[in-house]
Design a protein around this motif. Structure first.
Motif, short mmCIF file in Angstrom:
data_model
loop_
_atom_site.label_atom_id
_atom_site.label_comp_id
_atom_site.label_asym_id
_atom_site.label_seq_id
_atom_site.Cartn_x
_atom_site.Cartn_y
_atom_site.Cartn_z
N ARG A 135 47.76 143.38 109.57
CA ARG A 135 47.97 142.16 110.34
C ARG A 135 46.80 141.92 111.28
N PRO A 137 44.65 140.95 114.40
CA PRO A 137 45.12 141.15 115.78
C PRO A 137 45.64 139.88 116.45
N ASN A 138 45.09 138.73 116.12
CA ASN A 138 45.54 137.52 116.82
C ASN A 138 46.59 136.71 116.06
N GLN A 139 47.03 137.26 114.94
CA GLN A 139 48.02 136.54 114.16
C GLN A 139 49.40 136.64 114.81
N GLY A 160 60.97 143.42 118.09
CA GLY A 160 59.56 143.79 118.21
C GLY A 160 58.66 143.25 117.12
N LYS A 161 59.20 142.44 116.22
CA LYS A 161 58.39 141.95 115.10
C LYS A 161 57.79 140.57 115.37
N ASN A 163 56.48 137.19 117.62
CA ASN A 163 55.79 136.77 118.84
C ASN A 163 56.41 135.51 119.42
N TYR A 164 56.87 134.63 118.54
CA TYR A 164 57.37 133.35 119.03
C TYR A 164 58.63 132.94 118.27
N ARG A 365 50.28 134.48 125.78
CA ARG A 365 49.61 135.42 124.86
C ARG A 365 49.21 136.69 125.59
N PRO A 366 49.45 137.84 125.07
CA PRO A 366 50.30 138.05 123.91
C PRO A 366 51.76 138.00 124.31
N LYS A 367 52.61 137.85 123.33
CA LYS A 367 54.05 137.83 123.59
C LYS A 367 54.75 138.51 122.42
N VAL A 368 55.77 139.26 122.72
CA VAL A 368 56.56 139.92 121.67
C VAL A 368 58.03 139.82 122.04
C1 LIG Z 1 52.44 139.85 118.16
O1 LIG Z 1 53.31 140.93 118.12
C2 LIG Z 1 52.72 142.16 117.76
C3 LIG Z 1 53.81 143.18 117.72
O2 LIG Z 1 54.73 142.87 116.72
C4 LIG Z 1 51.68 142.51 118.78
O3 LIG Z 1 51.04 143.70 118.40
C5 LIG Z 1 50.64 141.39 118.88
O4 LIG Z 1 49.75 141.65 119.91
C6 LIG Z 1 51.32 140.08 119.15
N1 LIG Z 1 50.35 139.00 119.06
C7 LIG Z 1 50.38 137.94 119.86
C8 LIG Z 1 49.35 136.90 119.58
O5 LIG Z 1 51.18 137.79 120.74
#
Ligand SMILES: *[C@@H]1O[C@H](CO)[C@@H](O)[C@H](O)[C@H]1NC(C)=O
Ligand SMILES: *[C@@H]1O[C@H](CO)[C@@H](O)[C@H](O)[C@H]1NC(C)=O
Ligand SMILES: *[C@@H]1O[C@H](CO)[C@@H](O)[C@H](O)[C@H]1NC(C)=O
Ligand SMILES: *[C@@H]1O[C@H](CO)[C@@H](O)[C@H](O)[C@H]1NC(C)=O
Length: 378
Positions: A135, A137-139, A160-161, A163-164, A365-368
């Motif tokens: 994956r 990193p910025n996806q 935990g999978k 981001n949005y 950003r980032p968000k999980v």
């Molecule tokens: C998206 O979530 C993953 C964990 O599932 C994290 O590692 C990653 O940094 C997050 N990316 C963003 C753009 O928030």
């Protein structure tokens, strides 16, 4: 000896198919990788164990190659398998959102900025997250549902999978309501010609999922003792073709917009389409009045909680239907707004994805979502 020979032949045939059958099977993907996003063809990454869609030339959307300032939104699979087709720059052409590449071509995985996953197929284990792929990193992965938590299944395994969220709730990252208001200039229009003239029924209800224990069923059963209610659906042994929904409901003074479950912001197409778009006044069962006030035009609905009992509600509806002026006041908002929904046509599956591009600069950003399940139920 003969038997052995035959067996050997069978074995050779089996081995042949094992070796080359696969090759034949994967050929479209292999070819496509050389061809690089041939316009008009979609392809999938060869993921073992997953079904391959063989590209049909000219059938699918074209896939422009990603440029620096474009955003790629990848739809990993279509909700309910309802595949969408388009030509050209769909987000720009339809919704005026530029530099947004929407695609279902899984080979774009490494370039995708956002990948959308519809919840239903995940909880039914019909689709899986591509966790075996590296994956970028910025996806960002986007969880998409239009159901209330009561119908989203156990989403604990998705912790935990994502981001949005793309959801009907206002605090979702991508707010995806069942309908919204569009301001309009109705200079010269009168309230009178905004209300359907022919009203044959007092109250109407179309019900897809009729369960005796549902709150809404109990209310319906009590209310129909007090007022006549026309109803449609399997339980009523009375079907209604989709094209006839709005014209039929327009003949009703009131539409019973009873939600299947009660959750904050869960105000579904039962209000936006079945009532507002047809020209019936919604009688709502769902979250508290305050929540409706936050999301619907002022004075546009009747909330069942405002009545001491069902008899009072019934009496009120009867009286209101007979009071032309007061009834008309429930349509005042129509002078200034029309309603847009993305139900019942393909747009509901395309527009929200394009909107991801438009909203991305406002994202945290980032968000999980560490607890997606818990979040839904709060
Ligand atoms: C998206 O979530 C993953 C964990 O599932 C994290 O590692 C990653 O940094 C997050 N990316 C963003 C753009 O928030
Ligand atoms: C962004 O992409 C568009 C084409 O989609 C192009 O016309 C424009 O010049 C690009 N802008 C920048 C800053 O690269
Ligand atoms: C509304 O339309 C009328 C003509 O139909 C026009 O005179 C008026 O300026 C418009 N008002 C607004 C706010 O656009
Ligand atoms: C509708 O808009 C007009 C101005 O165009 C305004 O005077 C009126 O108060 C508005 N009505 C409602 C119900 O919002």
């Amino acid at each position: 000896m003969l038997d052995l020979c035959r067996r050997r032949k069978v074995l050779v045939i089996i081995i042949f198919f094992c070796l080359f059958g696969n090759l034949i099977y994967w050929r479209p993907s292999i070819l496509n990788r050389f061809l690089q996003h041939e316009p008009g063809e979609s392809q999938s990454l060869p993921v073992p164990g997953e079904s391959q869609s063989v590209p049909v030339p000219g059938e699918s959307q074209s896939v422009p190659v990603k440029m620096k300032n474009t955003t790629v939104v990848l739809v990993w699979y279509w909700a309910f398998g309802i595949k969408q087709h388009w030509q050209g720059d769909v987000c720009k052409d339809r919704y005026g959102i530029p530099n947004c590449i929407l695609s279902d071509d899984r080979s774009l995985f490494p370039q995708a900025d956002f990948i959308v996953f519809h919840n239903r197929e995940l909880i039914e284990r019909k689709e899986r997250l591509p966790e075996h792929l590296p994956r970028p990193p910025n996806q960002a992965w986007v969880w998409f549902s239009r159901e209330s938590p009561a119908y989203n299944g156990d989403t604990g395994f998705l912790a935990g999978k994502f981001n949005y969220t793309l959801f009907y709730r206002r605090d979702a990252d991508f707010f995806n309501p069942f309908g919204f208001l569009v301001p309009r200039n109705s200079t010269g229009m009168t309230l009178d010609n905004l209300i359907p003239k022919e009203k044959s029924y007092l109250a109407c209800w179309v019900v897809g999922n009729y369960q005796p224990y549902y709150e809404r069923t109990k209310l319906y059963l009590k209310l129909k003792q007090v007022i006549p209610i026309e109803w449609w659906g399997a339980a009523a042994h009375r079907g209604l073709h989709g094209d006839l929904l709005l014209p039929t409901m327009s003949q009703c003074y009131f539409y019973l917009s009873f939600e299947n479950s009660i959750f904050r912001d869960y105000i579904s197409e039962k209000v936006w389409r079945n009532a507002f778009q047809s020209g019936a006044v919604p009688v709502v069962l769902g979250p508290p009045r305050k929540n409706y006030e936050e999301m619907l035009p002022e004075g546009s609905f009747i909330h069942v909680n405002d009545f001491k009992n069902v008899a009072e509600l019934g009496a009120f509806l009867k009286k209101l239907a007979g009071d032309k002026e007061r009834y008309a006041s429930y349509f005042k908002w129509k002078l200034n707004y029309t309603v847009q929904t993305f139900m019942g046509n393909e747009h509901w599956l395309v527009e929200p994805f394009c909107r991801i591009c438009a909203k991305q600069s406002t994202l945290q950003r980032p968000k999980v979502y560490k607890d997606l399940h818990g979040w839904q139920w709060t």
